[in-house]
Design an enzyme around this catalytic site. Structure first.
Site, PDB file in Angstrom:
ATOM      1  N   GLY A   1      34.019   4.083 -14.280  1.00 18.68           N
ATOM      2  CA  GLY A   1      33.887   5.532 -14.229  1.00 18.68           C
ATOM      3  C   GLY A   1      33.443   5.974 -12.848  1.00 18.68           C
ATOM      4  N   PHE A   2      34.093   7.030 -12.352  1.00 16.70           N
ATOM      5  CA  PHE A   2      33.741   7.537 -11.021  1.00 16.70           C
ATOM      6  C   PHE A   2      33.673   9.063 -11.057  1.00 16.70           C
ATOM      7  CE2 PHE A   2      34.079   8.127  -6.401  1.00 16.70           C
ATOM      8  CZ  PHE A   2      33.239   7.113  -5.956  1.00 16.70           C
ATOM      9  N   GLY A   3      32.966   9.582 -12.068  1.00 20.16           N
ATOM     10  CA  GLY A   3      32.713  11.036 -12.124  1.00 20.16           C
ATOM     11  C   GLY A   3      31.473  11.334 -11.309  1.00 20.16           C
ATOM     12  N   THR A   4      30.760  12.386 -11.681  1.00 19.51           N
ATOM     13  CA  THR A   4      29.575  12.800 -10.917  1.00 19.51           C
ATOM     14  C   THR A   4      28.560  11.665 -10.827  1.00 19.51           C
ATOM     15  OG1 THR A   4      29.907  14.778 -12.237  1.00 19.51           O
ATOM     16  CG2 THR A   4      28.089  14.812 -10.710  1.00 19.51           C
TER      17      THR A   4
ATOM     18  N   GLY B   1      29.052   8.267 -11.563  1.00 20.01           N
ATOM     19  CA  GLY B   1      29.613   7.066 -10.952  1.00 20.01           C
ATOM     20  C   GLY B   1      29.655   7.175  -9.432  1.00 20.01           C
TER      21      GLY B   1
ATOM     22  N   GLU C   1      18.677   3.271 -19.942  1.00 16.15           N
ATOM     23  CA  GLU C   1      17.659   4.282 -19.610  1.00 16.15           C
ATOM     24  C   GLU C   1      18.285   5.667 -19.426  1.00 16.15           C
ATOM     25  OE1 GLU C   1      14.013   3.933 -19.091  1.00 16.15           O
ATOM     26  OE2 GLU C   1      14.565   6.003 -19.474  1.00 16.15           O
TER      27      GLU C   1
ATOM     28  N   GLY D   1      27.447  26.223 -14.568  1.00 16.54           N
ATOM     29  CA  GLY D   1      27.865  24.825 -14.664  1.00 16.54           C
ATOM     30  C   GLY D   1      26.966  23.961 -15.553  1.00 16.54           C
TER      31      GLY D   1
ATOM     32  N   ASP E   1      24.276  16.379 -28.992  1.00 13.63           N
ATOM     33  CA  ASP E   1      23.801  15.587 -27.845  1.00 13.63           C
ATOM     34  C   ASP E   1      22.324  15.216 -28.051  1.00 13.63           C
ATOM     35  OD1 ASP E   1      24.024  14.906 -24.767  1.00 13.63           O
ATOM     36  OD2 ASP E   1      22.256  16.192 -24.953  1.00 13.63           O
TER      37      ASP E   1
ATOM     38  N   LYS F   1      20.244  11.396 -28.774  1.00 13.40           N
ATOM     39  CA  LYS F   1      19.038  10.981 -28.049  1.00 13.40           C
ATOM     40  C   LYS F   1      17.885  10.747 -29.030  1.00 13.40           C
ATOM     41  CE  LYS F   1      20.705  13.457 -23.994  1.00 13.40           C
ATOM     42  NZ  LYS F   1      20.781  14.751 -23.316  1.00 13.40           N
TER      43      LYS F   1
HETATM   44  N1  HSE Z   1      24.646  18.004 -21.662  1.00  9.89           N
HETATM   45  C1  HSE Z   1      23.336  17.426 -21.576  1.00  9.89           C
HETATM   46  C2  HSE Z   1      22.304  18.495 -21.305  1.00  9.89           C
HETATM   47  C3  HSE Z   1      23.207  16.379 -20.515  1.00  9.89           C
HETATM   48  O1  HSE Z   1      22.633  19.682 -21.232  1.00  9.89           O
HETATM   49  O2  HSE Z   1      21.132  18.154 -21.201  1.00  9.89           O
HETATM   50  C4  HSE Z   1      23.815  15.088 -20.894  1.00  9.89           C
HETATM   51  O3  HSE Z   1      23.206  14.549 -22.028  1.00  9.89           O
END
Ligand code: HSE
Length: 441
Positions: A21-24, A26, A139, A197, A211, A215
């Site tokens: 992966g080479f996004g933000t 990577g 992590e 963004g 998301d 976590k």
């Molecule tokens: N989209 C998440 C956030 C970051 O807004 O905190 C990636 O887990």
């Protein structure tokens, strides 16, 4: 070349890294490894070298990355003999799962930033890492640069975690904070988060709490030595929170935060323990440190038996903060490759039962529109009393033909509250139950 007894590599030979992966994230990992090669070699005890970068489209221009490193065949890169360590920053579940399992099964350590993958398949991945006697680090999967995974795995390994309450999603914290500080509607605050963004084009995973639930599953598994997956986490997002809810919360001395709550429950009669993880909007008293976490920051509040209360605060997303966490793991895993040994892996020995959400006890803030006439209050308080729930405060605001009634309860089980809301809905005196928001921390 010499090999020490403990070493897995001939002395001085670089640890070969495959970057998937080479996004933000990577791109930042790549840049920082190149720029800090000397420092990292000292910290590890030997050099590291990125020997391949797997990307979706290898013809896209990537300044600073030698063309010969790029490949669009990730599986072949992972399995190459000169790769010791695989760094996965692709995202998604199925494709990275295949790659990470292939890496582990081939005896390569893995660093991943992928919360959805870990929350869905941790057992399978941990077993593969154990079988191959290699490291599996993640992590960056929870709150990016905030070192909460290492803190649970190592620093608090001698303690007993009672509860973890975290703001672990920056997008939703930005939206709720904007609503509170500017009076904006949910829709306007989301539009602003998108413009800046923070929110993705499809914000569902953030605003509906998915998301944060991934976590929460990871934090609960580590904190309670018990496997919880994404499906074990009760999840309610912020899309139904209104400007009115925020104002009412403020007037009562609370901020509304989307919290991931991981809790150890103890049965009062038997002393039997169980665990629960949940994500929902929560009223946090203004004087609690979590209430002052603004903008897109994350914070994790941990309550442990011996350590007491601890709070970790910082950037929970973004290329640089996530790369920082990935690189901490890279250095740990590379050190073990050079010197031998493994980091503390996941341990689910306690295997505690997972409590049903209905068994969880919380206090509630119930906001209703009611008829404004004699006997209404007694009818409503009667519903709570019949269900054995005592009221802490009752506040009334007069409207034109109706009144707004806000009730805050003492602790009650979720299942009981659900019955109460159903019973309130059947009362003629109650025109609408606008919202039920839990009080936390
Ligand atoms: N989209 C998440 C956030 C970051 O807004 O905190 C990636 O887990």
């Amino acid at each position: 070349m010499t090999t020490t007894n403990r070493s897995k590599k001939p002395e001085g030979e670089p640890v070969g890294i495959a970057l998937l992966g080479f996004g933000t994230v990577g791109a930042e990992v790549f840049r920082l490894v190149q720029e800090n090669a000397d420092a990292f070699a000292h910290r590890i005890g030997g050099p590291v070298e990125i020997r391949g970068v797997a990307v979706h489209n290898k013809n896209k221009l990537r300044p600073g990355v030698p063309e010969e490193l790029l490949t669009d065949y990730a599986k072949a890169l992972v399995l190459r003999d000169d790769i010791d360590l695989v760094v996965e920053v692709i995202g998604g579940i199925d494709f990275p799962r295949e790659l990470v399992l292939a890496a582990l099964n081939a005896g390569k350590s893995v660093v991943t930033a992928n919360k959805a993958l870990v929350a869905a398949h941790a057992d399978e991945l941990a077993e593969a890492a154990d079988r191959a006697d290699v490291d599996l680090y993640f992590e960056a999967a929870v709150a990016a640069a905030i070192p909460v995974v290492g803190m649970l795995r190592r620093s608090l390994a001698g303690d007993k975690i009672q509860r973890i309450s975290g703001i672990v999603n920056g997008t939703t914290n930005f939206i709720l904070d904007a609503m509170e500080s500017t009076g904006a509607s949910y829709e306007d605050a989301l539009a602003e988060a998108t413009r800046l963004g923070y929110a993705e084009a499809d914000p569902t995973a953030d605003v509906e709490g998915h998301d944060a639930a991934s976590k929460a599953a990871i934090l609960a598994s580590l904190g309670f030595y018990t496997r919880l997956t994404f499906d074990d986490v009760y999840c309610e997002g912020i899309s139904k929170i209104t400007a009115d809810d925020i104002t009412a919360a403020n007037q009562a001395g609370y901020s509304i935060k989307l919290l991931a709550i991981c809790e150890r429950l103890v049965d009062e009669e038997t002393g039997a323990e169980s665990v629960n993880a949940r994500v929902h909007p929560t009223l946090v008293p203004k004087e609690h440190p979590l209430a002052s976490v603004s903008q897109s920051y994350n914070a994790i509040f941990v309550e442990a038996e011996a350590a007491g209360s601890l709070m970790f605060y910082g950037n929970g997303a973004g290329g640089n903060p996530t790369a920082s966490a990935v690189l901490g793991d890279v250095i740990g895993a590379a050190r073990n490759i050079v010197h031998g040994g493994r980091a503390p892996g996941e341990n689910t020995y306690a295997n505690l039962p997972i409590a049903e959400f209905g068994e969880v006890e919380t206090r509630y803030h119930v906001d209703m529109e009611v008829e404004d006439r004699t006997g209404v209050l007694s009818a409503i308080s009667g519903v709570f009393a019949r269900h054995g729930v005592s009221l802490r405060t009752v506040r009334q605001e007069d409207g034109d033909a109706t009144a707004r009634l806000i009730v805050v309860t003492h602790a009650a089980k979720e299942a009981v509250l659900e019955d109460i809301v159903a019973a309130l809905g059947e009362l003629d005196e109650v025109k609408a139950v606008h919202s039920v928001i839990r009080l936390g921390v």
